[in-house]
Design a protein around this motif. Sequence first.
Motif, PDB file in Angstrom:
ATOM      1  N   LYS A   3      52.305 119.440  82.033  1.00 52.80           N
ATOM      2  CA  LYS A   3      51.450 118.466  81.341  1.00 52.80           C
ATOM      3  C   LYS A   3      50.922 117.425  82.321  1.00 52.80           C
ATOM      4  O   LYS A   3      49.757 117.028  82.251  1.00 52.80           O
ATOM      5  CB  LYS A   3      52.227 117.780  80.214  1.00 52.80           C
ATOM      6  N   SER A  53      49.912 128.914  79.544  1.00 53.97           N
ATOM      7  CA  SER A  53      49.757 127.524  79.125  1.00 53.97           C
ATOM      8  C   SER A  53      48.724 126.760  79.950  1.00 53.97           C
ATOM      9  O   SER A  53      48.069 125.887  79.410  1.00 53.97           O
ATOM     10  CB  SER A  53      51.099 126.798  79.103  1.00 53.97           C
ATOM     11  N   ASP A  75      48.206 118.905  84.404  1.00 53.60           N
ATOM     12  CA  ASP A  75      47.006 119.041  83.584  1.00 53.60           C
ATOM     13  C   ASP A  75      46.269 117.695  83.468  1.00 53.60           C
ATOM     14  O   ASP A  75      45.052 117.611  83.626  1.00 53.60           O
ATOM     15  CB  ASP A  75      47.414 119.558  82.204  1.00 53.60           C
ATOM     16  N   ARG A 128      57.541 126.785  74.865  1.00 55.69           N
ATOM     17  CA  ARG A 128      56.472 127.645  75.346  1.00 55.69           C
ATOM     18  C   ARG A 128      55.178 127.483  74.560  1.00 55.69           C
ATOM     19  O   ARG A 128      54.245 128.233  74.738  1.00 55.69           O
ATOM     20  CB  ARG A 128      56.934 129.092  75.313  1.00 55.69           C
ATOM     21  N   SER A 129      55.151 126.489  73.692  1.00 55.97           N
ATOM     22  CA  SER A 129      53.959 126.357  72.872  1.00 55.97           C
ATOM     23  C   SER A 129      52.860 125.543  73.554  1.00 55.97           C
ATOM     24  O   SER A 129      51.731 125.533  73.114  1.00 55.97           O
ATOM     25  CB  SER A 129      54.314 125.715  71.538  1.00 55.97           C
ATOM     26  N   PHE A 130      53.205 124.828  74.661  1.00 53.94           N
ATOM     27  CA  PHE A 130      52.176 124.014  75.318  1.00 53.94           C
ATOM     28  C   PHE A 130      51.056 124.901  75.832  1.00 53.94           C
ATOM     29  O   PHE A 130      51.272 125.843  76.572  1.00 53.94           O
ATOM     30  CB  PHE A 130      52.783 123.225  76.482  1.00 53.94           C
ATOM     31  N   GLN A 131      49.867 124.606  75.411  1.00 52.31           N
ATOM     32  CA  GLN A 131      48.729 125.378  75.883  1.00 52.31           C
ATOM     33  C   GLN A 131      47.501 124.487  75.869  1.00 52.31           C
ATOM     34  O   GLN A 131      47.194 123.867  74.866  1.00 52.31           O
ATOM     35  CB  GLN A 131      48.498 126.595  74.991  1.00 52.31           C
ATOM     36  N   ARG A 132      46.827 124.426  77.004  1.00 53.67           N
ATOM     37  CA  ARG A 132      45.628 123.593  76.996  1.00 53.67           C
ATOM     38  C   ARG A 132      44.398 124.464  76.862  1.00 53.67           C
ATOM     39  O   ARG A 132      44.458 125.678  77.073  1.00 53.67           O
ATOM     40  CB  ARG A 132      45.598 122.749  78.259  1.00 53.67           C
ATOM     41  N   GLU A 182      57.834 121.903  81.444  1.00 51.73           N
ATOM     42  CA  GLU A 182      56.715 121.598  80.567  1.00 51.73           C
ATOM     43  C   GLU A 182      56.139 120.228  80.906  1.00 51.73           C
ATOM     44  O   GLU A 182      54.922 120.034  80.940  1.00 51.73           O
ATOM     45  CB  GLU A 182      57.162 121.650  79.109  1.00 51.73           C
TER      46      GLU A 182
END
Lengths: 318, 549
Positions: B460, B485, B463, B262-266, B456
């Motif tokens: 990505k 995210s 994105d 859950r750490s993916f954040q743009r 995830e």
Amino acid sequence: MGDVVNIVLKRLGLGLVTLFVISVIIFGAVEMLPGDIAQAVLGQGATEENVAALREQLGLNDPAPVRYFDWLAGAVVGDFGVSLVSQTSVSEAIAPRFLNTLFLAGYAAVIAVPIAILLGVIVALLRNTLFDRVANVLTLTSISSPEFFLGYILILYLSVKTGAFPAIAKLSTDMTFLELLDRTFLPALTMVLVVVAHMMRMTRAAIISLLASPYIEMARVKGMPAWKVIVKHALPNAWAPIINVVALNLAYLITGVVLVEVVFVYPGIGQLLVDAVTKRDFPVVQACCLIFAATFILLNLAADVGAILTNPRLRYKK
Amino acid sequence: MESKRDVLLEIRDLKIEGYSDEKWIEIVHGIDLTLHRGEVMGLIGESGAGKSTIGLAAMGYARDGCRIASGSVEFDGMELTTTPESDRRALRGSRIAYVAQSAAASFNPAHRLIDQHTETPVHYNIRKRQDSQEDAMELYEKLRLPNPREIGFRYPHQVSGGQLQRAMTAMAMACRPDLIIFDEPTTALDVTTQIEVLLAIRDIVEQYNTAAIYITHDLAVVAQMADTIKVLLKGDEVEESDTRSMLDNPQEEYTKSLWAVRSFQRDQKQRPTGDAVPVVSVENIDASYGPVKVLEDVSFDIYAGMTVAVVGESGSGKSTTARCITGLLPPTKGRILFNGEELPADYRKRSKDQLRQAQMIYQMADTALNPKVLISEIIGRPAAFYGGLKGGALKSRVDELLDLIELEPSKYYNRYPPELSGGQKQRIGIARALAADPTFIICDEVTSALDQLVAEGILKLLDRLQKELNLAYMFITHDLATVRSIADEVVVMKQGKVVEQGPKNEMFTPPHHPYTDLLLSSVPEMDPDWLTTVVEERGVDNIGEAANT
């Protein structure tokens, strides 16, 4: 429940429309038959004057739409006109025959439907076992044998060789109900053999198609024995397709029994129809066809209502 | 903690095989598991880890097409793998109960809830029907179901999903079992409903000191429920320890990667300044299904290169809004603008170019791809239809698209959807949308059917594509972690209306609209005390659906 009444009324209305369309088709088909009706009826006695007189008498000189609506107006109140052959009322000729057919169909259905559903449940329970396969082969054999063949086989073994049941199902008015049942047993049995396979296999398929449902797994992990899983958890959800196939077969029992009636000399409506066709007795043919169509429509309606009544999702609102 | 507590369930070297392609293949490779009375163990892992299979094996049960190949399952001194089926069956439901993922699918639609509740106790003569019905009502009350004396007499379709899930928990309790297997009981629920069910389950399990195996793929959920956690990967155990140390200090790389998902954040993008025209403008639309009004005065804008997340619970009108934009459901009022130009309400009246500009990616890639059509054709058809490509040009376009979604063209060109994994299928869904060369894509819950690691990857990819192709996304989701995210702006919907909208960072910082606040605070956190804290803050009677109205 108001919804159910609503749906029934709607279907009934649609059924009437269908019946109307069918009446047009029946009338049109008879119209299109080659040859002159009067000539056909008179046969060898068809002199020019006779034919002209008969045409006049039958109103055949009127244009087709006029005759159609005359016929329809009569049919709506149960008057199907006069038989060309016997010059008697068609309704009076048909009524007792149709009752006989209904009796035979009812007799066969009372035996066939419970047996078919019970067998269907059992083979679903014992699916892919020897019993399932044997039942499969036997019912397939019976469904793929022509009725007249089955009928003669039954006569040979159950009547001629053993004398257990009478071979000819002639009726008379002074028979008791039990005698009646005995007399008509063989034709009923023949019809049972013809329809049981279809209903049984549908029951089996409808149940098995549900066995992968999560609620079936739930019933199993709740500790329910296999028969209870099938009977209590699968069957109630399988009623809709089963009822449909039952209705279809009941309709067949009423409309498709000509051969059985001929084999057993049973005075049903099928024989009447065949006689009428060979004698070009068109009012009778038209009346029979209309009755058959109405039977189909009513039974399908009954199947729809049955499907609704067995489905709580349709019966009870959110 | 004393080491020699009463052991209830002891699984040793359990191997389970599944039947596929006409041979038996091992899917669980020797699992050990020890569960004490009153203990709750969380089984966690991605799909295919064997969680449910192991859970069912604990009941001595294997699904059709599965079998317990070797090993032992000892329940309260009874060896289940060698016990006759009839004895095992007598345990199920009465001493070991099961709560399934989707209560809506697992309750039999043909029977009333209470009749299903009383079935096992009556069948095994544990209680009389009357007695069991009374007990059901008491349990319904304990699980805080509304109208506990009446709700059992309804059919499943007359009861909401969250209530059904609690009714199923009550059903599992019907014989006061020693062990309950909870198989993803809250996965199908909205967050505000989930919290209610979690609390109900936790309370009842504590109250009756029932042992439980809690299966889930959601770490934050298992953190609330379990005393110990076992992590599984493809039928093997990765590690096991008590909940707190597992959360604070995971040992294995795989576990750490799960924790890190859950750490993916743009970075959040800002709206273009000046007089830029939004790609899509939804202006005051109303929509209805028949006489039922489902959207009321919905408005928002989406600019090129930006992602607008539309969030809300099921039934809030998110997907309906998408149907209005694509013209599948013409709105009864309001306008849809595309680059400042009004679009005909009905898709049949739109030009080919207008249709090309807006594409969709669906939640269930499984059902959105025709299983009998080659990948090359699935992607090639829109490219041919909109781009007019043929022959070699078409093939190189398909190759290019496969490259874009990071699937080797030579390997996937001539394959069918059923040969692909869930994540790969979703990538094909993305490629199909890209094939039309759109400027705007509606992503309808595109990650909610996927495992977190796979999801995830998809996020990505989306994105990256957005950056490369300057795409505008409308991202429909009920998962706030996904919003966090990838979203630039957020639109919160409830019962067909927009309750709040704005840039993401504003939406995630107070003050919120009360409904947004409820949504945000209902998302489980990795802290094992989270549920307890929320309950203390809100009060038991003010959780979930109750707080929602």
